[in-house]
Design an enzyme around this catalytic site. Structure first.
Site, mmCIF file in Angstrom:
data_model
loop_
_atom_site.group_PDB
_atom_site.id
_atom_site.type_symbol
_atom_site.label_atom_id
_atom_site.label_comp_id
_atom_site.label_asym_id
_atom_site.label_seq_id
_atom_site.Cartn_x
_atom_site.Cartn_y
_atom_site.Cartn_z
ATOM 1 N N ASP A 88 0.852 -1.198 0.130
ATOM 2 C CA ASP A 88 -0.160 0.008 0.088
ATOM 3 C C ASP A 88 0.925 1.233 -0.394
ATOM 4 O OD1 ASP A 88 -1.993 -1.858 -0.009
ATOM 5 O OD2 ASP A 88 -3.051 -0.824 1.848
ATOM 6 N N CYS A 129 2.381 -8.726 2.633
ATOM 7 C CA CYS A 129 1.779 -7.544 2.680
ATOM 8 C C CYS A 129 0.042 -7.960 2.264
ATOM 9 C CB CYS A 129 2.157 -6.630 1.740
ATOM 10 S SG CYS A 129 1.560 -4.855 2.046
ATOM 11 N N ASP A 130 -0.740 -6.971 2.758
ATOM 12 C CA ASP A 130 -2.028 -6.943 2.820
ATOM 13 C C ASP A 130 -2.590 -7.826 1.941
ATOM 14 O OD1 ASP A 130 -1.447 -5.007 4.442
ATOM 15 O OD2 ASP A 130 -3.290 -3.655 3.861
ATOM 16 N N LYS A 131 -2.258 -7.481 0.410
ATOM 17 C CA LYS A 131 -3.329 -8.144 -0.745
ATOM 18 C C LYS A 131 -2.736 -9.444 -1.219
ATOM 19 C CE LYS A 131 -5.230 -4.213 -0.708
ATOM 20 N NZ LYS A 131 -4.212 -3.432 0.182
ATOM 21 N N CYS A 201 3.623 -4.454 8.136
ATOM 22 C CA CYS A 201 3.402 -3.474 9.163
ATOM 23 C C CYS A 201 2.996 -4.071 10.582
ATOM 24 C CB CYS A 201 1.910 -2.535 8.980
ATOM 25 S SG CYS A 201 2.277 -1.744 7.193
ATOM 26 N N SER A 478 -7.652 1.945 5.492
ATOM 27 C CA SER A 478 -6.405 1.094 6.054
ATOM 28 C C SER A 478 -6.674 0.151 7.141
ATOM 29 C CB SER A 478 -5.186 1.938 6.023
ATOM 30 O OG SER A 478 -4.244 1.291 7.184
#
Length: 591
Positions: A88, A129-131, A201, A478
């Protein structure tokens, strides 16, 4: 399976040696140094999103190397494949952030092309990461071949001027700088110290939340989330996954055996118990849609919200750290506390049930992972609301502070970009009592929910307004956002003629989290008049991959996947505010 042992069942990757395809692929693989005697072994994809663009992915090549050794030792052939690597804070620069969510589905299709095209037998997905996590789970559900998801860990944070600082602090601080609350020099100092190594994160944002979702679904090894990147524990789980995936291939244990309605219920309860990211809602729904699993994830969040207490207080909903959660037993400890509610018979990648996996689980810190009797909060940290502004739902990440206001009524101020909303914050147009409406940031309008809604939330916080105004947006937030009453992912979205498109400056909007409602107080005749004159906005970022995404993305209740019912709708809506059947269309360049 020991070295050289023959599989006990036919493998789809093994083609007749004398056939055209069998001969040409053997020629390719022999040239890569693979021994001819190994060509009949199970073939395992290592799904790697390594990239030098972001800390999230910078360590994955080293993990892949360790995993290859473990797979070979278990008697199989590893093949490393690459996918898109969306981060992101890096990928969010272009196209107003539209590439971030759009990359999730690109990851899914990257995997299909490589793994299904080559007819490999199983996958180990390196989740970062997120995705990448939902993209990999979506591919696993779609392809339905034996799969394990390995969480590759969170990054170490730092200190600035004697205080903890992480990437969330930098994100919030950047918007505080815009509103004059934080000096630029302090923001620069924070950014120099926030990240001290590779990984995702460090708060309980979307990445760590989705890592825990994968474990709760049964798709990751028990006890493996959250976990520090490149730690000895992480590498132990990497090696265990390399060994386990080979047996899963031999046993033909597939994702749809694991991803049952009970598994999704367990994952939803786990997210509610930790106050995780609101983005888990759409991502889990996307996994269910890709696997053709009859599960309403939105409905599960609504059903369990009043039952499941909040048992942890990890940043951003509280002050504990992700390191403390891991030390207390992590996701497995949380699920141990949830045993009275969980579906114990759900199958997992271990081949055993959730109940079996939790039998020896321990909670090593009762203050970090509390008992239900001593819960941090009884009210849910994640609330789904509905009403004439959000007939298909909106989502609020509310947090756990007991004295926070849980309802709001005010006059609307409408903006179609985050820049316009932030300017209104800076020049004082937005005052206490307002309901900030930021629209045009949904899966079609953004597209892909690009638009920077989180920036507006943090700018409001920087201006001291987060508890004095409310906000509605059809964009996403977020996973680190937990500020005030902010209703996100309002559906149907404004760009398709959803009710949010009909709001005008000065309209009264009421949000009530206890009643789980979100309503526009404008009479039906006036709403019909506005609907009749509404015109679809011109598309933005309507080229390349984003144009393909906009033309094919499905609706939010399906998880916004590229294989679902179209999210777009022509002007005209049913009485409840949802798109009418006559209003549905494939929009392409018209959206």
């Amino acid at each position: 399976m020991s070295e050289g042992r023959k599989p006990q069942r036919p493998l789809r990757s093994n083609l007749p040696r004398g056939s055209y395809l069998g001969a040409v692929r053997a020629a390719q693989w022999l040239n890569l140094g693979i021994a001819e005697d190994d060509l009949d072994k199970p073939k395992i994809a290592i799904v790697n999103s390594s990239s030098e663009l972001a800390s999230c992915f910078s360590h994955l090549d080293g993990i892949a190397a360790e995993l290859k050794q473990a797979i070979r030792a278990a008697g199989a052939l590893p093949f490393e494949i690459r996918t898109a690597a969306p981060s992101d804070f890096i990928t969010g620069v272009g196209a107003r952030g539209a590439y971030m969510l759009a990359a999730r589905d690109l990851v899914t299709n990257d995997i299909e092309v490589a793994v299904e095209g080559a007819q490999l037998d199983g996958m180990v997905c390196l989740a970062s990461c997120d995705k990448t996590v939902p993209g990999q789970l979506m591919a696993a559900a779609r392809l339905n071949i034996p799969t394990i998801v390995v969480a590759c860990g969170y990054q170490p944070s730092g200190e600035y001027r004697g205080e903890h600082v992480d990437i969330e602090d930098v994100f919030v601080g950047a918007m505080h700088t815009l509103t004059g609350k934080l000096p630029v020099d302090d923001l620069i100092g924070m950014s120099r110290n926030a990240i001290r190594g590779p990984g995702v994160c460090s708060g309980l944002g979307t990445a760590n939340s989705m890592h825990m979702v994968s474990e709760a679904l049964g798709m990751s090894l028990p006890g493996s989330t959250p976990i520090a990147a490149n730690s000895d524990r992480m590498f132990a789980y990497v090696r265990a996954a390399g060994k386990r995936i080979v047996q899963m291939v031999l046993d033909d244990l597939k994702p749809r055996d694991i991803l049952t309605p009970d598994a999704f219920a367990n994952a939803v309860m786990t997210v509610l118990a930790v106050g995780g990211s609101i983005n888990t809602v759409k991502h889990m729904q996307a996994v269910a849609t890709e696997g053709q699993i009859d599960v309403d994830v939105y409905g599960l969040f609504e059903r369990y919200a009043s039952q499941i207490p909040v048992l942890t207080a990890v940043r951003p909903v509280g002050h504990d750290t992700i390191e403390q959660l891991e030390a207390a037993g992590g996701g497995r400890a949380v699920m141990k506390r949830l045993e009275p509610w969980l579906k114990p018979g759900a199958l997992t990648v271990t081949g055993a049930s959730v109940a079996d996996n939790l039998r020896d689980a321990l909670v090593t810190d009762d203050e970090v992972v509390r008992t239900p009797e001593r819960a941090f909060a009884r009210q849910p940290a994640i609330v789904l609301v509905r009403g004439n502004l959000a007939p298909q739902a909106g989502i609020v990440k509310f947090g756990i502070a007991p004295d926070k206001q849980r309802s709001f009524s005010g006059r609307a101020l409408c903006y179609s970009t985050s820049d316009a909303a932030i300017k209104a914050i800076q020049d004082g147009t937005i005052q206490p009592g307002a309901v900030v409406v930021m629209r045009g940031a949904g899966v079609c309008g953004g597209p892909a929910m690009g638009g920077g809604a989180s920036r507006v939330v943090f700018a409001l916080d920087g201006a001291g307004l987060s508890d004095k105004v409310a906000m509605l947006t059809d964009g996403h937030l977020s996973g680190l956002v937990c500020k005030g009453i902010v209703v996100a992912e309002v559906a149907p979205e404004a760009a398709t003629g959803g009710p949010l498109a009909l709001v005008e400056d000065g309209d009264t909007i009421e949000i009530d989290l206890d009643r789980r409602t979100c309503d526009l107080h404008v009479d039906e005749a006036e709403r019909q008049r506005r609907r009749a004159v509404w015109q679809r906005p011109a598309p933005v970022n309507d080229t390349g991959w984003l144009k393909i995404y906009r033309a094919n993305v499905g609706s939010m209740p399906q998880g916004a996947v590229l294989t679902g019912d179209k999210a777009s709708a022509a002007p005209g809506t049913a009485e409840d505010g949802s798109p009418s059947s006559s209003a549905r269309s494939i929009h392409g360049g018209e959206a």
